[in-house]
Scaffold this active site. Structure first.
Site, PDB file in Angstrom:
ATOM      1  N   CYS A  95      40.707  37.026  39.391  1.00  0.00           N
ATOM      2  CA  CYS A  95      39.604  36.831  38.448  1.00  0.00           C
ATOM      3  C   CYS A  95      40.091  36.781  37.009  1.00  0.00           C
ATOM      4  CB  CYS A  95      38.562  37.928  38.617  1.00  0.00           C
ATOM      5  SG  CYS A  95      37.853  37.953  40.268  1.00  0.00           S
ATOM      6  N   SER A 130      27.934  41.398  39.284  1.00  0.00           N
ATOM      7  CA  SER A 130      27.799  40.104  38.625  1.00  0.00           C
ATOM      8  C   SER A 130      27.600  39.021  39.673  1.00  0.00           C
ATOM      9  CB  SER A 130      29.051  39.817  37.797  1.00  0.00           C
ATOM     10  OG  SER A 130      30.199  39.914  38.624  1.00  0.00           O
ATOM     11  N   ILE A 141      28.101  35.322  41.332  1.00  0.00           N
ATOM     12  CA  ILE A 141      29.060  34.216  41.302  1.00  0.00           C
ATOM     13  C   ILE A 141      28.346  32.979  40.760  1.00  0.00           C
ATOM     14  CG2 ILE A 141      30.329  35.145  43.263  1.00  0.00           C
ATOM     15  CD1 ILE A 141      29.079  32.742  44.891  1.00  0.00           C
ATOM     16  N   LYS A 187      27.801  39.926  34.141  1.00  0.00           N
ATOM     17  CA  LYS A 187      26.570  40.318  34.832  1.00  0.00           C
ATOM     18  C   LYS A 187      25.482  39.274  34.731  1.00  0.00           C
ATOM     19  CE  LYS A 187      23.601  42.499  37.034  1.00  0.00           C
ATOM     20  NZ  LYS A 187      23.205  41.143  37.425  1.00  0.00           N
ATOM     21  N   HIS A 197      29.674  34.891  36.770  1.00  0.00           N
ATOM     22  CA  HIS A 197      31.107  35.130  36.997  1.00  0.00           C
ATOM     23  C   HIS A 197      31.698  34.054  37.921  1.00  0.00           C
ATOM     24  CE1 HIS A 197      34.870  37.094  37.444  1.00  0.00           C
ATOM     25  NE2 HIS A 197      34.589  37.914  38.422  1.00  0.00           N
TER      26      HIS A 197
END
Lengths: 387, 387
Positions: free
Chosen positions: A83, A207, A209, A329, A333
């Protein structure tokens, strides 16, 4: 190293972009960044991406995207650090320009996650953890973070609702970011009623995707003159540190050692203390990660980050504003793109482009991007230099 | 950019290493390189790998391997450019050291391919091509190269046996390389009788996959003093160029435009002409690729590389020795590691460590690593500086 600056920024909304492929998203962000920089093209492309081999069955994104966006013949490769792939691409671009080898570099983060089913994405995300010693035991990525959060609550005596301000702040800020994935305000009741994902992490701790792409243009600082209308955005520090990939190998799993090392080195490079940071785009993949980042970077004592949040100090008007555009959030993400979104958002703050969530007199902004459960952590500090 | 040098090299044999995991192979190569350099550790790790997300379900190799080899807290990330991932890691290390940010960098290439079944590896390798416009049509990676080879034979009037010298030379040289995958001499009859893979490419036109890792240590040139026993290995040029990822998008698929651009820029950086190159570790994934590389880099006229080979000019005693340690064909092709193996082998030649396949008075060596069917091409030129 010669000093470098961020000349342009571009991004797509984070969303379920079923109508656009990975290369479409990439092009949209790069062209926006080039236009923002007043450039037609650049000399090299550094792509941050984590999941395309698994989710899109596509490797070799450097050449693929360079071809698609008309960077014919130019240098291009992909960097991957789970990430933290986005910030890794930014740092690769910074090093290339700083070395003198490249004059204008594009750092692009791109991820396409919603074309496949959720269980496949969960399995793909687990490749950020240790396949042989963690995933083999059946733990998922959210599961690892749930273990950390439960231990943190036990050690420091916080209850779940004490983490609500992290999510509430992120959602409130995202309302004013047209590129954010979620545009709904939440309150403590909504936070507490949210469906459980992996105890104690519920849906509003986590969070979402998404698909998205963000890009920044890196150039030598000497090539940019600040103007009345726009400051020069200097890169004061670009650092990274790693930690054991398996959480169970760490002496103290509740302290993000790599965040501490990376931030400390960044403060040294920039010649400043945490107090000088006007805003901090941190990696709130889960509320617990926001708390641990604030503590490791010197903004709160061990175990006290929830207090900072409960006292309102993380809002745009607070002592250390975080997630001013929605954070992971609520902006969303798209994993390999997130680190570039963070840099884009810091630049927006330093330019004063953030409307209701603008941090007053923002001059120095920090971004921190985390790969794995704290295994690879990049810190960038940017400064607005006025005319 | 400050000048850089290669201080140490390390490698594992290319083989089916069922008893060793990816991290074991990585550690073996890095420790060998550090020992060769006379160092205990280094400041940063750049990992080249293509297939681990797909074959090992493992991303995030930077942090994973940094942790495993005791590089605690240090910078580490993975770069991916399909089969050119190894050279991409070498270039990332060179840029990091050249920038002044890093003092000693490890460039590691590592790949573990034989733990899974062949059809899965074939599918994974196809991610180097365009998923939407090539693979979707059912073409495999060897299929793309077969189309190129057939067209080349048609255009230039060569028959299949004319490509035999490329494989014969590679196999002959690998006999003297203990790290090579294959140790059997072949002749024209064996070459012609070999089983067909994708007409006209047969098994002896194609390089074997394998598990392996190779590493080099990159340092500032000023930190290395040549000695009586060992020359200083200067990096004279590190370049890369890209081309369309889909072969059908190229104006002239039989000319490796990215090899031409990358080599031309390398010659310019090094201030020399192709005639000055004493040996050339090229990317003979298939015999046709060896031919196309020689032509694009100025060692043969268009369509005439097989003549160069038939006249014996590619052997260690010839005008432009290639694959002096076995090449991809016989040393083996652990895809993301190959580009680092090539650099290791050039250094061995420049140090005079190659026994029966030593190129006499080798002073300047070139390595070229290709990702996809000519889409990403790295060229490195190294020079031995004697005491």
């Amino acid at each position: 190293m010669r000093p470098v600056a961020i000349l342009g920024i571009g991004q797509t909304p984070v969303d379920e972009h079923w109508e656009k492929s990975l290369r479409n998203l990439a092009a949209e962000a790069v062209f926006a960044a080039l236009q923002d920089a007043g450039l037609e093209t650049a000399d090299a492309l550094f792509v941050g991406n984590m999941l395309s081999p698994l989710v899109d069955r596509q490797n070799h994104l450097g050449a693929l995207i360079a071809d698609w966006i008309g960077f014919w013949g130019k240098e291009a490769f992909k960097v991957e650090a789970a990430c933290a792939s986005g910030a890794a691409a930014v740092r690769a671009a910074i090093l290339a320009v700083a070395s003198g080898e490249i004059e204008t570099a594009v750092a692009l983060g791109v991820e396409k996650m919603t074309d496949t089913i959720g269980s496949q994405v969960t399995a793909a995300l687990a490749t950020a953890a240790d396949a042989d010693y963690e995933v083999e035991q059946g733990v998922s990525f959210v599961g690892l973070n749930a273990l950390l959060m439960r231990r943190y609550m036990h050690e420091h005596g916080w209850k779940h609702a004490d983490f609500a301000p992290f999510s509430i702040n992120a959602h409130a800020n995202a309302l004013h970011n047209p590129f954010a994935r979620l545009h709904d305000a939440i309150d403590v009741q909504a936070f507490e009623r949210s469906p459980m994902v992996a105890t104690p992490i519920n849906l509003l701790d986590a969070s979402p995707i998404g698909d998205g792409a963000a890009a920044v243009i890196v150039v030598p600082a000497e090539k940019v003159q600040p103007s009345h209308s726009r400051p020069r955005i200097r890169v004061l520090a670009s650092t990274v540190a790693t930690d054991s990939i398996a959480v169970h190998s760490r002496r103290d799993p509740l302290f993000l050692q790599a965040a501490f090392l990376s931030a400390r080195q960044a403060y040294q490079m920039a010649g400043l203390l945490p107090e000088a940071i006007d805003l901090f785009e941190l990696h709130d993949a889960f509320t617990i990660m926001a708390a641990l980042s604030l503590e490791a970077c010197g903004f709160a004592e061990r175990g006290q980050a929830p207090r900072l949040a409960l006292e309102g100090e993380i809002t745009p008007q607070g002592r250390i504003p975080i997630c001013t555009r929605g954070g992971l959030k609520a902006r969303g993400h798209p994993v390999g793109a997130t680190g570039v979104y963070q840099i884009v958002e810091v630049v927006q703050q330093l330019r004063g482009q953030c409307g209701p969530t603008q941090v007053a007199d923002a001059r120095i902004g920090m971004a921190q991007n985390i790969g794995g459960s704290g295994s690879t952590i990049y810190t960038h500090i940017l400064q607005a230099e006025m005319w």
